[in-house]
Design a protein around this motif. Structure first.
Motif: not given
Lengths: 70, 70, 70, 70, 70, 70
Positions: E49, E51-53, E57-58, F13, F16, F20, F37, F39-42
């Motif tokens: 929850d 991490v986003g790609v 949300l993953l 949630l 979040k 993201i 695709e 781009f990653v967010v943490i």
């Protein structure tokens, strides 16, 4: 107090300003009770020789793509 | 084994030494059972074009403050 | 605006307060022109199963040391 | 999607490639269901004036060791 | 002194040990003059929850993939 | 390949997802040649006992503010 880090490529100044403004607006929009001045953004510009994707140097991958595109 | 990161401005050598010595003493004072040699400090010097506060580039903010101060 | 990260073990509340106060005083002492309120400290508590030293899990290393100490 | 950061010394290009290839193979070996292309490695090269061990600048420590070695 | 961070999914203990051992061997193989005991690995386990790609949300992406595979 | 880290408070949630989505749109808007695709967010959620501002624990500061507000 919230801190946003961006790990990405080198950027010209106007794109840096755009990135910082945009990230701050997004984060402050999600967290409107935190004053805007409390949001910090730090841009980390990485050389393509220092990034790997799928086990390969980004600089090598880009060169390969250019050659394949020929 | 503990690692301390400092994200801040560019620093002259003597201030780097002072920062590293001070952080290590503080952390080792709080955690006296970890040997002093195990503490690592990494200083990250960020250019003012790569930092944003309140959505504004730090370099722009500083320039504005200087102009306002006249 | 400067941000200090501490990657270390789990800490009781009074040690967290001590660490944060100490790091801020050190950093503000080195950089007296930045107002004290601008310094942010973020403590990252890592479980000993998530840290490795010399290729070995810290939890395994600690267990081994305890056994060797008898 | 997994991201590996390496905080270490400056490296020549062939050692960067070796590090990135090796880390990716290890991580993908442990997590074989994530496609290899999804692994990102970012190398952070730190100047020895920006690293402290045991409260001492790495550059000072290295100089001292060389002098002691005579 | 070099520090390796792994940002990835939650892992069982034996995979943590494998990851830490592997990363350390790779890094020490590339930098053989640094003693093995000086390499630190820190595993950062991120909930899906967090991490986003591609902006998603993953956890949502995984649910969608499962439903599509239906 | 670009990675965005957000160090902030705990979030429900839907916030979040919003964070993201927003960060990815901003970054992809600034860097339109990188596919979305990539781009990653943490998101890193920090407990208020683990954050210090101006040398004071955020949890203590918030308690003080509530008491002052009566």
């Amino acid at each position: 107090m919230p801190v946003i880090f961006f790990e990405g490529p080198k950027l010209p100044l106007e794109k840096k300003a755009e990135m910082i403004k945009g990230f701050t607006e997004v984060a402050n929009g999600v967290l409107p009770r935190i004053p805007k001045e409390a949001f910090v953004v730090i841009l980390k510009e990485n050389h393509i020789d220092n990034v790997g994707v799928g086990g390969e140097l980004l600089s090598v991958m880009k060169k390969r793509h250019r050659e394949e595109a020929g």
